[in-house]
Each structure stands twice: as C-alpha cells, then as structure tokens.
Scaffold this active site. Structure first.
Site, PDB file in Angstrom:
ATOM      1  N   ASP A  35       0.856  -1.195   0.000  1.00 42.12           N
ATOM      2  CA  ASP A  35       0.000   0.000   0.000  1.00 42.12           C
ATOM      3  C   ASP A  35       0.893   1.247   0.000  1.00 42.12           C
ATOM      4  OD1 ASP A  35      -3.200   0.579   1.056  1.00 42.12           O
ATOM      5  OD2 ASP A  35      -1.757   2.231   1.074  1.00 42.12           O
ATOM      6  N   ILE A  36       0.525   2.222  -0.798  1.00 39.45           N
ATOM      7  CA  ILE A  36       1.348   3.424  -0.945  1.00 39.45           C
ATOM      8  C   ILE A  36       1.354   4.273   0.335  1.00 39.45           C
ATOM      9  CG2 ILE A  36      -0.365   5.073  -1.861  1.00 39.45           C
ATOM     10  CD1 ILE A  36       1.716   5.617  -4.136  1.00 39.45           C
ATOM     11  N   ASN A  62     -12.881  -2.975   2.524  1.00 38.12           N
ATOM     12  CA  ASN A  62     -13.892  -1.925   2.485  1.00 38.12           C
ATOM     13  C   ASN A  62     -14.725  -2.159   1.239  1.00 38.12           C
ATOM     14  OD1 ASN A  62     -12.795  -0.643   4.791  1.00 38.12           O
ATOM     15  ND2 ASN A  62     -11.278   0.381   3.525  1.00 38.12           N
ATOM     16  N   GLN A  82     -14.713   2.280   0.741  1.00 39.90           N
ATOM     17  CA  GLN A  82     -13.962   1.870  -0.453  1.00 39.90           C
ATOM     18  C   GLN A  82     -13.715   3.082  -1.336  1.00 39.90           C
ATOM     19  OE1 GLN A  82     -15.768  -1.255  -2.830  1.00 39.90           O
ATOM     20  NE2 GLN A  82     -13.995  -1.403  -4.188  1.00 39.90           N
ATOM     21  N   HIS A 129     -10.236  -5.184  -3.278  1.00 31.97           N
ATOM     22  CA  HIS A 129      -8.911  -5.432  -2.679  1.00 31.97           C
ATOM     23  C   HIS A 129      -9.042  -5.719  -1.199  1.00 31.97           C
ATOM     24  CE1 HIS A 129      -9.796  -1.113  -2.548  1.00 31.97           C
ATOM     25  NE2 HIS A 129      -9.133  -1.071  -1.402  1.00 31.97           N
ATOM     26  N   PHE A 130      -8.307  -6.710  -0.744  1.00 36.76           N
ATOM     27  CA  PHE A 130      -8.144  -6.951   0.682  1.00 36.76           C
ATOM     28  C   PHE A 130      -6.888  -6.240   1.148  1.00 36.76           C
ATOM     29  CE2 PHE A 130     -10.906 -10.544  -0.199  1.00 36.76           C
ATOM     30  CZ  PHE A 130     -11.639 -10.688   0.974  1.00 36.76           C
ATOM     31  N   HIS A 131      -6.994  -5.602   2.317  1.00 27.48           N
ATOM     32  CA  HIS A 131      -5.816  -5.068   3.002  1.00 27.48           C
ATOM     33  C   HIS A 131      -5.331  -6.151   3.965  1.00 27.48           C
ATOM     34  CE1 HIS A 131      -6.829  -0.638   2.283  1.00 27.48           C
ATOM     35  NE2 HIS A 131      -7.976  -1.227   1.987  1.00 27.48           N
TER      36      HIS A 131
HETATM   37  P1  5GP Z   1      -9.781   1.601   0.158  1.00 26.19           P
HETATM   38  O1  5GP Z   1     -10.179   2.759   1.021  1.00 26.19           O
HETATM   39  O2  5GP Z   1     -10.339   1.695  -1.239  1.00 26.19           O
HETATM   40  O3  5GP Z   1     -10.066   0.273   0.831  1.00 26.19           O
HETATM   41  O4  5GP Z   1      -8.209   1.649   0.108  1.00 26.19           O
HETATM   42  C1  5GP Z   1      -7.481   2.025  -1.011  1.00 26.19           C
HETATM   43  C2  5GP Z   1      -6.019   1.841  -0.651  1.00 26.19           C
HETATM   44  O5  5GP Z   1      -5.257   1.953  -1.835  1.00 26.19           O
HETATM   45  C3  5GP Z   1      -5.489   2.922   0.326  1.00 26.19           C
HETATM   46  O6  5GP Z   1      -4.959   2.290   1.472  1.00 26.19           O
HETATM   47  C4  5GP Z   1      -4.431   3.646  -0.488  1.00 26.19           C
HETATM   48  O7  5GP Z   1      -3.306   4.028   0.287  1.00 26.19           O
HETATM   49  C5  5GP Z   1      -4.067   2.632  -1.566  1.00 26.19           C
HETATM   50  N1  5GP Z   1      -3.642   3.217  -2.825  1.00 26.19           N
HETATM   51  C6  5GP Z   1      -4.302   4.192  -3.519  1.00 26.19           C
HETATM   52  N2  5GP Z   1      -3.639   4.482  -4.657  1.00 26.19           N
HETATM   53  C7  5GP Z   1      -2.532   3.683  -4.676  1.00 26.19           C
HETATM   54  C8  5GP Z   1      -1.462   3.536  -5.608  1.00 26.19           C
HETATM   55  O8  5GP Z   1      -1.385   4.198  -6.641  1.00 26.19           O
HETATM   56  N3  5GP Z   1      -0.506   2.614  -5.311  1.00 26.19           N
HETATM   57  C9  5GP Z   1      -0.567   1.856  -4.164  1.00 26.19           C
HETATM   58  N4  5GP Z   1       0.438   0.978  -3.965  1.00 26.19           N
HETATM   59  N5  5GP Z   1      -1.575   1.965  -3.273  1.00 26.19           N
HETATM   60  C10 5GP Z   1      -2.540   2.871  -3.521  1.00 26.19           C
END
Ligand code: 5GP
Ligand code: ZN
Length: 118
Positions: free
Chosen positions: A31-32, A87, A94, A100-102
């Site tokens: 995750d970035i 999420n 989300q 995606h799973f974290h």
């Molecule tokens: P969500 O809130 O949709 O469950 O989480 C999205 C996740 O994607 C966030 O934790 C965010 O930091 C990560 N993310 C968003 N854009 C990028 C990206 O360009 N590269 C990477 N590696 N992670 C990303």
C-alpha cells in the site's frame, strides 16, 4: 480492464508498485500509504468492483492467496498477527473501485489496539 482504474494499471505494470507476490490471476503489492509496516493489498488482476461481483473462479482461490500472503508478511516483518480488511462500497470506505483486501501485519506492542469500525 476498466479505463481509469489505478489498480488495473498496477496489475498491468503500467504503474509501478512494490510487488510482494503474484501469479496469473492475483497480485499482492505494498500500500502506498501503509498504516503499519508491511501493509499490503491483494487484488485479482481482472477488474471487479466489489466482492459480490467476483466470478466463482476467482473467489474460490482468493482466500488461499490471502493465507499465502499473510504467511509471507509474518515471516518478512517478524509479525505476531495481522488484520485483514475489505472496504466494500463507498459507504464502507472503499475509495478504489477494484476489489482489494488489506493485510496489515501486527506485532505485540505496536501501539494499535486493533482496527475498529466507525
Ligand atoms: P480503500 O479505502 O479503497 O479500501 O483503500 C485504497 C487503498 O489503496 C489505500 O490504502 C491507499 O493508500 C491505496 N492506494 C491508492 N492508490 C494507490 C497507488 O497508486 N498505489 C498503491 N500501492 N496503493 C494505492
Ligand atoms: Zn481495476
């Protein structure tokens, strides 16, 4: 792939990422904005918006892949445990509309009490 999906671009290697593991159908990458060291996202390479949208071929393998990545992260980060978060949908937080799973490795005394909702 859908046109503007950032995770499709990561899956297609159009955007670089720190890859943890991949096979033909799945990709795990860092995750970035990690909320803990080793915070990793696990996606199907094919685009699906949310969990209920997954085709059976993918959903039946997803948990095995998550188990595999969790083991990799525990070894790599010397973790004691991990949190898994999905999420699903905007109301649930989300932001990226590619399922995606974290997976978040955890250690005793890392000062977080566990992830909470709300
Ligand atoms: P969500 O809130 O949709 O469950 O989480 C999205 C996740 O994607 C966030 O934790 C965010 O930091 C990560 N993310 C968003 N854009 C990028 C990206 O360009 N590269 C990477 N590696 N992670 C990303
Ligand atoms: Zn996508």
């Amino acid at each position: 792939m859908t046109n503007d999906c950032i995770f499709c671009k990561i899956a297609n290697k159009e955007i670089p990422s720190e890859i943890v593991w991949e096979n033909d159908n799945f990709l795990a990458f860092a995750d970035i904005k990690p909320i803990e060291e080793g915070h990793t996202l696990v996606i199907p390479k094919k685009h699906f918006d949310t969990l209920p949208d997954l085709e059976e071929e993918i959903s039946k393998d997803y948990l095995d892949v998550i188990k595999k990545i969790a083991k990799i992260l525990i070894d790599k980060y010397n973790a004691d445990g991990f949190n898994i978060v999905l999420n699903n949908g905007k109301s649930a937080g989300q932001i990226v509309n590619h399922v995606h799973f974290h997976i978040i490795p955890r250690k005793e005394g890392d000062n977080k009490k566990g992830l909470t909702l709300g």
